[in-house]
Design a protein around this motif. Structure first.
Motif, short mmCIF file in Angstrom:
data_model
loop_
_atom_site.label_atom_id
_atom_site.label_comp_id
_atom_site.label_asym_id
_atom_site.label_seq_id
_atom_site.Cartn_x
_atom_site.Cartn_y
_atom_site.Cartn_z
N SER A 94 50.58 47.62 28.35
CA SER A 94 49.73 48.74 27.92
C SER A 94 48.44 48.19 27.34
CB SER A 94 50.43 49.55 26.82
OG SER A 94 51.66 49.97 27.30
N PHE A 95 47.37 48.96 27.42
CA PHE A 95 46.10 48.50 26.83
C PHE A 95 45.29 49.69 26.35
CE2 PHE A 95 45.42 48.75 31.49
CZ PHE A 95 44.40 49.70 31.53
N ASP A 96 44.38 49.40 25.39
CA ASP A 96 43.37 50.40 25.04
C ASP A 96 42.20 50.29 26.01
OD1 ASP A 96 44.47 51.61 22.58
OD2 ASP A 96 44.39 49.54 21.84
N TYR A 97 41.84 49.01 26.33
CA TYR A 97 40.74 48.76 27.28
C TYR A 97 41.16 47.62 28.20
CZ TYR A 97 38.27 51.42 23.77
OH TYR A 97 37.92 52.42 22.90
N ALA A 98 40.66 47.69 29.44
CA ALA A 98 40.90 46.59 30.38
C ALA A 98 39.59 46.19 31.04
CB ALA A 98 41.92 47.00 31.44
N VAL A 99 39.57 44.96 31.52
CA VAL A 99 38.39 44.48 32.26
C VAL A 99 38.88 43.87 33.57
CG1 VAL A 99 36.34 43.02 32.22
CG2 VAL A 99 37.28 43.87 30.06
N ILE A 100 38.39 44.39 34.69
CA ILE A 100 38.74 43.81 35.99
C ILE A 100 37.75 42.67 36.25
CG2 ILE A 100 38.94 44.24 38.47
CD1 ILE A 100 39.38 47.23 37.76
N ALA A 101 38.27 41.46 36.34
CA ALA A 101 37.42 40.27 36.55
C ALA A 101 38.08 39.38 37.60
CB ALA A 101 37.23 39.52 35.23
N THR A 102 38.55 40.02 38.68
CA THR A 102 39.33 39.28 39.68
C THR A 102 38.44 38.62 40.74
OG1 THR A 102 39.75 41.44 40.69
CG2 THR A 102 41.52 40.46 39.41
N GLY A 103 37.15 38.79 40.65
CA GLY A 103 36.21 38.00 41.45
C GLY A 103 36.42 38.06 42.94
N SER A 104 36.20 36.92 43.56
CA SER A 104 36.32 36.87 45.02
C SER A 104 37.07 35.61 45.39
CB SER A 104 34.93 36.86 45.65
OG SER A 104 34.11 35.95 44.97
N ALA A 105 37.81 35.71 46.50
CA ALA A 105 38.54 34.54 47.00
C ALA A 105 37.77 33.98 48.18
CB ALA A 105 39.94 34.96 47.41
N SER A 106 37.69 32.67 48.28
CA SER A 106 37.03 32.08 49.44
C SER A 106 38.04 32.02 50.58
CB SER A 106 36.53 30.67 49.11
OG SER A 106 37.58 29.91 48.59
N LEU A 107 37.54 32.03 51.82
CA LEU A 107 38.44 31.98 52.97
C LEU A 107 39.24 30.68 52.97
CD1 LEU A 107 36.12 33.49 55.73
CD2 LEU A 107 37.94 34.61 54.43
N ASP A 108 38.61 29.60 52.52
CA ASP A 108 39.28 28.31 52.44
C ASP A 108 39.63 28.05 50.97
OD1 ASP A 108 40.07 25.72 52.40
OD2 ASP A 108 38.38 24.95 53.57
N PRO A 109 40.93 27.99 50.63
CA PRO A 109 41.31 27.88 49.22
C PRO A 109 40.80 26.61 48.54
CG PRO A 109 43.25 27.71 50.67
CD PRO A 109 42.09 28.08 51.53
N ILE A 110 40.35 25.63 49.31
CA ILE A 110 39.84 24.41 48.68
C ILE A 110 38.52 24.69 47.97
CG2 ILE A 110 38.42 23.40 50.55
CD1 ILE A 110 41.04 21.38 48.73
N ILE A 111 37.76 25.67 48.46
CA ILE A 111 36.42 25.94 47.93
C ILE A 111 36.47 26.64 46.57
CG2 ILE A 111 34.38 27.43 48.37
CD1 ILE A 111 34.26 24.77 49.80
N LYS A 112 37.47 27.49 46.38
CA LYS A 112 37.63 28.13 45.06
C LYS A 112 39.10 28.02 44.67
CE LYS A 112 35.18 31.84 42.87
NZ LYS A 112 34.64 33.19 43.09
N ALA A 113 39.34 27.40 43.54
CA ALA A 113 40.71 27.05 43.16
C ALA A 113 41.66 28.24 43.18
CB ALA A 113 40.70 26.43 41.77
N GLN A 114 42.78 28.08 43.89
CA GLN A 114 43.83 29.09 43.88
C GLN A 114 45.18 28.47 43.51
OE1 GLN A 114 43.83 31.34 47.61
NE2 GLN A 114 41.61 31.57 47.53
N ALA A 115 45.27 27.14 43.54
CA ALA A 115 46.55 26.47 43.24
C ALA A 115 46.98 26.85 41.82
CB ALA A 115 46.38 24.96 43.35
N PRO A 116 48.29 27.16 41.62
CA PRO A 116 48.73 27.69 40.32
C PRO A 116 48.59 26.72 39.15
CG PRO A 116 50.58 27.59 41.91
CD PRO A 116 49.34 27.23 42.66
#
Ligand SMILES: Cc1cc2nc3c(=O)[nH]c(=O)nc-3n(C[C@H](O)[C@H](O)[C@H](O)COP(=O)(O)OP(=O)(O)OC[C@H]3O[C@@H](n4cnc5c(N)ncnc54)[C@H](O)[C@@H]3O)c2cc1C
Length: 372
Positions: A94-116
């Protein structure tokens, strides 16, 4: 009085700063599937030298009294969000306020980190680096800022590797400030980068590596390549917003925001960074302007006795080519680069080096978190 709760969805360039700045003011939770933020600006250098910069910053190192949940938001309403946690369980927050900051994913995961985890990310960068170091030829796809910076880093650090930059448009950096294309093309040609303009790569398919030492372009041109770096193509990570609120998301995946960066018709939820539908460049520098605006307004709302009557401060978009919308630096290796600021465009190596090229903004990013 209980602290207000703020949910920050996504801990990238914008979200990690919002969580950091609100950590003591609100009951703040950051949800991100990774355990760290990797400074995206550093990636072109990490490809050629994976240990060159301390670019991966664990959330635990700066988040203080806020909480990081390793997981992914899958659905949203005006007061709560569903989270699929990394351990396979589900949670509703639950929240009073939220901020969506999920950005963008690059087609190649090496270019923008996705590894957990940091370890997994370090391992994938090392594996690609090994491939690059033993390659005779490398193709970089896309000559926006990331592709140009990557080609320059490759030439500088791996001088024996033949580098070809393939771009669908007729000029490199076609969306950058007007003088950048000519300056960058001249630099790249002098450094021996082959430029293939007005063509796209058709084989192998997007984000795949060549299996047979070559790539083929849309005109049938065959280029030697033992490795490809896919530096083109990002898409907004907003599927959960579209599923939850179809009217709030455009066909291209961008989230509709009002003049306070709140999601249209959802006043408790803000959106920042690459997901927003404003006519701005998709840049960390712009995401930083969103952070400033949203943190200011959240502080006003959190402090207010009657939030519904609180006067918020509107956000002024950074329109490309105007005011702060002119800000851009494209690095060319470790000592050179192109700089655009509100009062002009500059081809002055030491200026770009001092601000960006020497460490690709890692020092500045760490300092903004009070880290060394
Ligand atoms: C290689 C590279 C170099 C760049 N260089 C520059 C530069 O020099 N200067 C500049 O200004 N900009 C640069 N950019 C652009 C800049 O990185 C982006 O504009 C910026 O990262 C956008 O920030 P953001 O917070 O909106 O999203 P992001 O930084 O993309 O962060 C989004 C975060 O959300 C998380 N997430 C995604 N989906 C979910 C979900 N469902 N639930 C929870 N979390 C989720 C992701 O894991 C990620 O951590 C570069 C980009 C790249 C890829």
């Amino acid at each position: 009085m209980d602290k207000k709760s703020v949910l920050v969805i996504g801990g990238g360039a914008a979200g990690h700063q919002i969580a950091y700045q609100l950590r003591d003011i609100a009951d703040t939770t950051l949800v991100d599937p990774k355990t760290y933020w990797e400074v995206p600006m550093a990636v072109p250098r990490l490809l050629v030298e994976p240990d060159a910069l301390a670019a991966r910053i664990p959330y635990a190192s700066f988040i203080g009294s806020a909480q990081h949940l390793q997981g992914r938001v899958t659905a949203l309403n005006d007061a709560s969000a569903k989270v699929a946690l990394a351990d396979g369980s589900q949670q509703t927050l639950s929240f009073d306020y939220a901020v969506i900051a999920t950005g963008s994913a690059s087609l190649d995961p090496i270019i923008k980190a996705q590894a957990p985890t940091e370890l997994q990310r370090a391992a994938e960068l090392l594996a690609l680096n090994k491939r690059l170091r033993t390659a005779r030829a490398v193709v970089v796809v896309g000559a926006g800022p990331v592709g140009v910076e990557t080609a320059a880093e490759l030439r500088e650090s791996l001088p024996n590797v033949e580098v070809t930059l393939v771009h669908g448009e007729g000029r490199v950096l076609d969306k950058a400030p007007s003088k950048f294309a000519g300056w960058a093309e001249k630099y790249l040609r002098i450094k021996g980068v082959n430029l293939v303009l007005g063509e796209t790569v058709t084989t192998p398919s997007v984000s795949k590596q060549p299996g047979d030492g070559k790539v083929i372009t849309s005109t049938g041109r065959i280029l030697p390549a033992d490795a490809i770096i896919w530096a083109a193509g990002i898409r907004p990570a907003t599927a959960f917003v579209a599923d939850s609120w179809p009217d709030a998301v455009q066909a291209n995946g961008l989230v509709k925001v009002d003049s306070y960066l709140r999601v249209a018709s959802h006043p408790t939820v803000f959106a920042v960074g690459d997901v927003t539908n404003l006519p701005e460049n998709r840049l960390a520098i712009v995401a930083g302007l969103h952070v400033k605006s949203v943190v200011g307004n959240l502080k006003r709302l959190i402090a207010a006795e009657t939030p519904s009557q609180t006067k918020l401060k509107p956000y002024k978009p950074a329109l490309p080519g105007k005011g702060s919308g002119k800000l851009m630096i494209v690095s060319l290796g470790r000592t050179d680069g192109l700089t655009s600021v509100p009062f002009g465009q500059f081809r002055i190596s030491f200026l770009a080096r001092k601000i960006k090229s020497h460490d690709l903004l890692v020092g500045m990013s760490r300092k903004a978190l009070d880290l060394r």
